[in-house]
Design a protein around this motif. Structure first.
Motif, PDB file in Angstrom:
ATOM      1  N   PRO A   1       0.035   4.674  -4.153  1.00 44.47           N
ATOM      2  CA  PRO A   1      -0.556   5.919  -4.631  1.00 44.47           C
ATOM      3  C   PRO A   1       0.090   6.474  -5.887  1.00 44.47           C
ATOM      4  O   PRO A   1      -0.568   7.143  -6.684  1.00 44.47           O
TER       5      PRO A   1
ATOM      6  N   HIS B   1      -8.339   6.149  -5.598  1.00 43.29           N
ATOM      7  CA  HIS B   1      -7.642   6.503  -4.365  1.00 43.29           C
ATOM      8  C   HIS B   1      -8.524   6.193  -3.157  1.00 43.29           C
ATOM      9  O   HIS B   1      -8.034   5.717  -2.123  1.00 43.29           O
TER      10      HIS B   1
ATOM     11  N   GLU C   1       1.634   8.198   3.947  1.00 44.75           N
ATOM     12  CA  GLU C   1       1.494   8.213   2.491  1.00 44.75           C
ATOM     13  C   GLU C   1       0.061   8.529   2.071  1.00 44.75           C
ATOM     14  O   GLU C   1      -0.174   9.284   1.134  1.00 44.75           O
ATOM     15  N   LEU C   2      -0.909   7.926   2.762  1.00 49.83           N
ATOM     16  CA  LEU C   2      -2.313   8.043   2.360  1.00 49.83           C
ATOM     17  C   LEU C   2      -3.071   9.122   3.124  1.00 49.83           C
ATOM     18  O   LEU C   2      -4.287   9.243   2.971  1.00 49.83           O
TER      19      LEU C   2
ATOM     20  N   LEU D   1      -8.372   2.542  -2.528  1.00 43.79           N
ATOM     21  CA  LEU D   1      -7.079   2.216  -1.929  1.00 43.79           C
ATOM     22  C   LEU D   1      -7.110   2.470  -0.426  1.00 43.79           C
ATOM     23  O   LEU D   1      -6.684   1.637   0.376  1.00 43.79           O
ATOM     24  N   ILE D   2      -7.637   3.632  -0.027  1.00 48.29           N
ATOM     25  CA  ILE D   2      -7.716   3.975   1.390  1.00 48.29           C
ATOM     26  C   ILE D   2      -8.607   2.987   2.132  1.00 48.29           C
ATOM     27  O   ILE D   2      -8.288   2.522   3.231  1.00 48.29           O
TER      28      ILE D   2
ATOM     29  N   PHE E   1       0.822  -1.204   0.000  1.00 43.83           N
ATOM     30  CA  PHE E   1       0.000   0.000   0.000  1.00 43.83           C
ATOM     31  C   PHE E   1       0.857   1.255   0.000  1.00 43.83           C
ATOM     32  O   PHE E   1       0.482   2.277  -0.581  1.00 43.83           O
TER      33      PHE E   1
ATOM     34  N   VAL F   1       2.352   3.939   5.907  1.00 46.17           N
ATOM     35  CA  VAL F   1       1.164   3.939   5.046  1.00 46.17           C
ATOM     36  C   VAL F   1       0.241   5.091   5.413  1.00 46.17           C
ATOM     37  O   VAL F   1      -0.284   5.785   4.535  1.00 46.17           O
ATOM     38  N   CYS F   2       0.058   5.313   6.716  1.00 45.34           N
ATOM     39  CA  CYS F   2      -0.802   6.424   7.162  1.00 45.34           C
ATOM     40  C   CYS F   2      -0.274   7.763   6.663  1.00 45.34           C
ATOM     41  O   CYS F   2      -1.054   8.632   6.252  1.00 45.34           O
TER      42      CYS F   2
END
Length: 431
Positions: free
Chosen positions: A234, A243, A278-279, A246-247, A230, A275-276
């Motif tokens: 992005p 997106h 990045e997203l 993905l989240i 993950f 990941v947190c």
């Protein structure tokens, strides 16, 4: 017994040379010294397979192959003791010297000496580290010859190897012959796909979904592999709809992991935080922060560094500072993360002062610290600070890298100091 690894593997081309001993050139051992030669000496590599061209083979005969020439002097092959032979192969594997290891395998094949599964495991691990697909196929062929292809442990390792090297089709063929109720082959498929570096997010997600549908009991390694995929996803996906999907998937995986009996370890927690960041999942990041406090992971440097980095990407430098202050024993990782947090939020002068404070407090910056602070100088045009900081690297026994030099070249050329930039270009050419 005249057969070879390449001749038994249907997918590999047959060896055109019937006698494999004639294609090897080995360094003479002390027990069997060769007579002095009148020709100029040629440099040979121990255990290296050399195939002479036709002109060379017509001019001189190949020296007859002797058993004692096949191995180092430390290997008592005359005792026919496989334990010592396995040890030597493993040593070559640890050093990623696959050519030398495969030379011994070829010889043992000719002599009918079997290889055990742990030795093959070491060789497969070397193929994964070096992403050596052709050598991995040779190892696979030798596994077949030794009648171990149905060994579930080795088969799982081979699935990992083929996926890591980008050959998903071959990995799937092996995977289909494994028991589907075991989580380990599935983990090999997941992890190998992530390691392959091709950002095959959809393949990882499909495999993960298939595992859930079949009722496979996931463990911490399953979740870690999915989470790692993950983090890089992005960049591949454009558009809000994708997106959002993905989240949603990331949230589902991370929360499932927290609720399962396989609670995430410190490595998985650090990956979750990445990941947190990045997203942009601030709420979930705060939930994970709570788990870190409950399980006393703040003292783990790479976890606290990821937490500082996450708050920095969200623009909350004060929160990043609070996390930093709560770390009982600070190190270069946590200092570097705080520097980056300042850089993310355009607090460039504060970052320079923080770097100097780090040094005055007795902490040694590492190569990543220098890269972070030089990047900040580059963004702001702090030429004098950049030159001063670059010259500090030898004091901390850090060799300048190509990345360090590239930052300096970019900064100096942008501000017209081409002559100084050329010095860094020249330095970079020697690295």
């Amino acid at each position: 017994m005249e057969y070879s690894a390449s001749a038994t593997a249907s997918r590999f081309p047959p060896n055109p040379i019937s006698n494999v001993f004639q294609v090897f050139s080995f360094r003479p051992s002390p027990q069997s010294p060769s007579p002095p030669s009148t020709q100029s000496p040629t440099r040979t590599t121990h255990h290296r397979r050399i195939i002479p061209n036709k002109q060379q083979s017509n001019k001189k005969k190949v020296k007859p192959f002797k058993e004692e020439d096949a191995f180092p002097c430390s290997l008592p092959l005359h005792n026919k003791n496989p334990r010592f032979i396995y040890k030597d192969i493993k040593n070559f594997a640890r050093q990623n010297k696959l050519k030398e290891a495969l030379t011994i395998l070829d010889y043992m094949d000719q002599q009918g000496i079997p290889i055990n599964s742990t030795t093959f495991s070491s060789l497969i691990a070397a193929c994964i580290r070096t992403k050596s697909l052709p050598q991995g196929r040779e190892v696979h062929a030798h596994i077949r010859i030794n009648g171990l292809e149905n060994n579930a442990f080795l088969r799982t390792k081979l699935v990992h190897m083929y996926t890591s090297c980008g050959s998903l089709e071959e990995a799937r063929k092996l995977f289909d012959g494994l028991p589907c109720e075991s989580v380990y082959p599935w983990n090999a498929l997941l992890r190998g796909t992530v390691i392959s570096g091709n950002r095959q997010y959809s393949d990882v997600l499909n495999t993960y979904s298939e595992m859930r549908a079949l009722g496979i009991e996931l463990n911490v390694y399953s979740f870690s592999s999915v989470i790692k995929s993950f983090a890089g996803a992005p960049a591949l996906f454009q558009g809000l709809k994708t997106h959002a999907l993905l989240i949603k998937n990331a949230l589902g995986v991370i929360r499932s992991m927290q609720l399962s009996k396989h609670r995430p370890d410190s490595v998985a927690i650090a990956r979750m935080l990445s990941v947190c960041g990045e997203l942009k999942l601030l709420k979930l990041g705060k939930e994970i922060h709570g788990q870190i406090l409950k399980r006393d992971f703040v003292s783990v440097h790479f976890v606290s560094a990821e937490l500082i980095n996450m708050y920095g990407t969200f623009g909350d430098v004060n929160k990043a500072k609070l996390v930093f202050d709560a770390v009982p024993v600070k190190g270069s990782m946590t200092w570097t993360a705080l520097l980056r947090a300042h850089g993310y939020n355009h607090l460039y002068q504060d970052a320079i002062e923080l770097f100097d404070q780090m040094r005055s407090n007795g902490y040694s910056p590492n190569q990543f610290t220098f890269e972070a602070i030089l990047s900040i100088c580059d963004r702001t045009g702090f030429i004098n600070d950049a030159c001063r900081i670059f010259n500090l690297m030898p004091k901390y026994k850090i060799e300048a890298s190509k990345d360090h030099c590239a930052i300096m070249v970019r900064l100096l050329t942008r501000y017209g100091q081409v002559e100084k930039a050329q010095k860094f270009v020249k330095l970079s050419s020697y690295l």
